[in-house]
Design a protein around this motif. Structure first.
Motif, PDB file in Angstrom:
ATOM      1  N   THR A 288     -22.306  12.307  16.665  1.00 42.28           N
ATOM      2  CA  THR A 288     -23.212  11.071  17.194  1.00 42.28           C
ATOM      3  C   THR A 288     -24.555  11.068  16.568  1.00 42.28           C
ATOM      4  N   SER A 289     -24.906  10.066  15.941  1.00 40.61           N
ATOM      5  CA  SER A 289     -26.076  10.100  15.243  1.00 40.61           C
ATOM      6  C   SER A 289     -26.879   8.452  15.058  1.00 40.61           C
ATOM      7  N   ARG A 290     -28.387   8.639  15.141  1.00 43.67           N
ATOM      8  CA  ARG A 290     -28.885   7.611  14.718  1.00 43.67           C
ATOM      9  C   ARG A 290     -28.821   6.869  13.425  1.00 43.67           C
ATOM     10  N   ASN A 291     -28.575   7.985  12.563  1.00 45.79           N
ATOM     11  CA  ASN A 291     -28.658   7.490  11.146  1.00 45.79           C
ATOM     12  C   ASN A 291     -27.182   7.877  10.402  1.00 45.79           C
ATOM     13  N   LYS A 292     -26.647   6.473  10.104  1.00 45.67           N
ATOM     14  CA  LYS A 292     -25.195   6.671   9.196  1.00 45.67           C
ATOM     15  C   LYS A 292     -25.130   7.388   7.960  1.00 45.67           C
ATOM     16  N   ASP A 293     -26.226   7.272   7.396  1.00 49.61           N
ATOM     17  CA  ASP A 293     -26.111   8.217   6.129  1.00 49.61           C
ATOM     18  C   ASP A 293     -26.006   9.581   6.183  1.00 49.61           C
ATOM     19  N   VAL A 294     -26.658  10.102   7.239  1.00 51.64           N
ATOM     20  CA  VAL A 294     -26.646  11.642   7.523  1.00 51.64           C
ATOM     21  C   VAL A 294     -25.067  11.885   7.780  1.00 51.64           C
ATOM     22  N   ASN A 296     -22.589  10.323   6.663  1.00 53.15           N
ATOM     23  CA  ASN A 296     -21.638  10.142   5.508  1.00 53.15           C
ATOM     24  C   ASN A 296     -22.079  11.244   4.573  1.00 53.15           C
ATOM     25  N   LYS A 297     -23.101  11.829   4.587  1.00 50.14           N
ATOM     26  CA  LYS A 297     -23.396  13.146   3.824  1.00 50.14           C
ATOM     27  C   LYS A 297     -22.993  14.514   4.425  1.00 50.14           C
ATOM     28  N   MET A 298     -22.593  14.435   5.482  1.00 48.82           N
ATOM     29  CA  MET A 298     -21.769  15.546   6.404  1.00 48.82           C
ATOM     30  C   MET A 298     -20.407  15.336   6.329  1.00 48.82           C
ATOM     31  N   GLY A 299     -19.923  14.183   5.583  1.00 47.77           N
ATOM     32  CA  GLY A 299     -18.359  14.063   5.173  1.00 47.77           C
ATOM     33  C   GLY A 299     -17.819  13.159   6.295  1.00 47.77           C
ATOM     34  N   SER A 300     -18.331  12.459   7.166  1.00 49.08           N
ATOM     35  CA  SER A 300     -17.616  11.626   7.903  1.00 49.08           C
ATOM     36  C   SER A 300     -16.625  10.651   7.270  1.00 49.08           C
ATOM     37  N   GLU A 301     -15.426  10.586   7.767  1.00 49.01           N
ATOM     38  CA  GLU A 301     -14.518   9.757   7.041  1.00 49.01           C
ATOM     39  C   GLU A 301     -14.300   8.345   7.692  1.00 49.01           C
ATOM     40  N   LYS A 302     -14.952   8.047   9.034  1.00 50.66           N
ATOM     41  CA  LYS A 302     -15.028   6.690   9.499  1.00 50.66           C
ATOM     42  C   LYS A 302     -16.169   6.660  10.399  1.00 50.66           C
ATOM     43  N   ASN A 303     -16.873   5.618  10.358  1.00 52.32           N
ATOM     44  CA  ASN A 303     -17.998   5.631  11.083  1.00 52.32           C
ATOM     45  C   ASN A 303     -17.896   4.431  12.064  1.00 52.32           C
ATOM     46  N   PHE A 304     -18.336   4.548  13.141  1.00 45.01           N
ATOM     47  CA  PHE A 304     -18.298   3.629  14.369  1.00 45.01           C
ATOM     48  C   PHE A 304     -19.633   3.086  14.780  1.00 45.01           C
ATOM     49  N   PRO A 305     -20.303   1.999  14.298  1.00 46.72           N
ATOM     50  CA  PRO A 305     -21.658   1.488  14.641  1.00 46.72           C
ATOM     51  C   PRO A 305     -21.496   0.909  15.942  1.00 46.72           C
ATOM     52  N   VAL A 306     -22.379   1.330  16.968  1.00 44.64           N
ATOM     53  CA  VAL A 306     -22.755   0.610  18.159  1.00 44.64           C
ATOM     54  C   VAL A 306     -24.143  -0.047  18.316  1.00 44.64           C
ATOM     55  N   ASP A 307     -23.868  -1.328  18.588  1.00 43.85           N
ATOM     56  CA  ASP A 307     -25.041  -2.075  18.360  1.00 43.85           C
ATOM     57  C   ASP A 307     -25.708  -2.371  19.910  1.00 43.85           C
ATOM     58  N   VAL A 308     -26.928  -3.040  19.782  1.00 49.98           N
ATOM     59  CA  VAL A 308     -27.336  -3.134  20.945  1.00 49.98           C
ATOM     60  C   VAL A 308     -26.717  -4.463  22.167  1.00 49.98           C
ATOM     61  N   LEU A 309     -26.830  -4.349  23.383  1.00 49.04           N
ATOM     62  CA  LEU A 309     -26.034  -5.333  24.090  1.00 49.04           C
ATOM     63  C   LEU A 309     -26.371  -6.655  23.746  1.00 49.04           C
ATOM     64  N   THR A 310     -25.349  -7.666  24.036  1.00 53.37           N
ATOM     65  CA  THR A 310     -25.565  -9.029  23.635  1.00 53.37           C
ATOM     66  C   THR A 310     -26.414  -9.474  24.782  1.00 53.37           C
ATOM     67  N   ASN A 311     -26.974 -10.593  24.659  1.00 55.60           N
ATOM     68  CA  ASN A 311     -28.022 -11.057  25.526  1.00 55.60           C
ATOM     69  C   ASN A 311     -27.433 -11.314  26.925  1.00 55.60           C
ATOM     70  N   GLU A 312     -25.852 -11.838  26.989  1.00 55.45           N
ATOM     71  CA  GLU A 312     -25.368 -11.974  28.166  1.00 55.45           C
ATOM     72  C   GLU A 312     -25.202 -10.751  28.740  1.00 55.45           C
ATOM     73  N   GLU A 313     -24.698  -9.617  28.352  1.00 58.35           N
ATOM     74  CA  GLU A 313     -24.538  -8.355  28.644  1.00 58.35           C
ATOM     75  C   GLU A 313     -26.024  -7.792  29.154  1.00 58.35           C
TER      76      GLU A 313
END
Length: 363
Positions: A288-294, A296-313
């Motif tokens: 788990t990281s705040r930085n996707k580039d980090v 990728n450099k460590m060899g992650s083969e698949k990244n899953f971005p988690v965004d902020v909540l929608t307004n309704e949520e």
């Protein structure tokens, strides 16, 4: 003359029988006393030495040796039988006082039984003397059992991502994946929920987790992972600890999920003792990281971005925390607070505006 001899022989036989009876009675009394004495020693040994150690070990989640469990049961059994036998002895003595002693054969049988019970009691006492270590450390509690996820709100925007991560964890072709997003967005919460599901469904044999943080402490990371895997690492050099940890991971023949939480910068897996990509047979590393580039450099083969909540949520979470429903009167306030918190769940939960709305609503 023959008549006199017959009387003499009868007298001789009678005296011999009486002598044997007295002999058996003396032997019987001796064996009974020995049984009472040794049985009491055994009961005291169990109550004052073995049982307290077992109780303490159980409180510390240690595993009791099977030989000790068997010994405790055998002591309870022989104690119960001994009590019944000794109660019967009182009846025998009372009968003897009333002139109703058992025949020598019966008395001998009782005496021999007492002797055999004493022999067994002595054997149990000798066995207890060899109890150096009566327990061994139990397995560490499963990581998922340490997480409190009850009451955590499941948002629609998160569920789809969580399902995708779950499918990735089941994919043997992926040895490293990552969950990325800004701080407070809920990455670690999602990991905790996934870990509990992994353990419920036994997707992996073992799960280990370490929090990396902005300033990684290699020894702490090594220790946290080792603790999850029941691996003892002494206060040795980082290099020695790394070697032991690496050998434990690549030679155990188990499927292991390794979680590195809150990664800020690229980590040196060799320095920590984590297996390289080619050595991860059945292993999966999840970051788990705040930085996707980090990642990728460590060899992650698949990244899953988690965004902020929608307004309704965000509005719904605000209302839930404030204990109120969001109607058109509060819609503007909810929108302001949601915007102020940037759609971050942790920020909304800890928002001071919620407390004010609670007080206003209750007042």
């Amino acid at each position: 003359m023959e008549y006199v001899i017959t009387i003499g022989e009868i007298a001789k036989t009678l005296l011999s029988s009486i002598a044997r009876l007295i002999g058996h009675l003396i032997s019987y009394n001796t064996n009974i006393k020995n049984l009472e004495k040794e049985l009491q020693k055994l009961v005291d040994k169990k109550a004052t030495e073995v049982d307290p150690r077992v109780d303490e070990a159980e409180r510390n989640l240690e595993i009791i040796a099977e030989s000790v469990i068997r010994w405790q049961k055998e002591v309870d059994d022989i104690n119960q039988k001994g009590k019944e036998f000794l109660e019967n002895d009182i009846e025998v003595i009372n009968k003897c006082l009333n002139g109703l002693c058992p025949d020598p054969k019966s008395l001998y049988s009782l005496s021999r039984k007492a002797k055999e019970m004493t022999k067994k009691v002595l054997g149990l006492l000798q066995e207890a003397a060899k109890f150096d270590e009566i327990t061994h450390p139990g397995p560490p509690p499963k990581i998922g059992s340490t997480f409190i996820t009850e009451g955590i709100r499941d948002f629609e925007s998160r569920e789809s991502i969580k399902n995708e991560v779950w499918e990735a964890l089941k994919d043997d072709k992926l040895s490293m994946i990552s969950i990325c997003g800004i701080g407070g967005v809920g990455k670690t919460t999602m990991v905790k929920q996934l870990v509990q599901e992994v353990e419920r469904q036994k997707l992996f044999d073992e799960v280990a987790m370490a929090v990396v943080s902005q300033t990684p402490n290699i020894k702490k990371i090594q220790g946290d992972i080792a603790s999850c895997l029941s691996l003892k690492l002494d206060d040795e050099s980082e290099l020695t600890r790394a070697g032991k940890l690496r050998q434990r991971l690549i030679n155990c023949g188990k499927r292991i999920l390794l979680i590195l939480d809150d990664v800020w910068s690229e980590l040196d897996f060799e320095k920590i003792g984590l297996p390289s990509r080619g050595e991860r047979k059945g292993h999966t590393i999840m970051l788990t990281s705040r930085n996707k580039d980090v990642c990728n450099k460590m060899g992650s083969e698949k990244n899953f971005p988690v965004d902020v909540l929608t307004n309704e949520e965000a509005w719904d979470l605000f209302g839930e925390m404030a204990g109120i429903s969001i109607d058109h009167h509060l819609h503007h306030t909810a929108t302001e607070i949601a915007n102020e918190c940037g759609g971050l769940p942790i920020a909304i939960v800890n928002c001071k505006g919620i407390k004010k709305q609670k007080e206003k609503h209750l007042g």
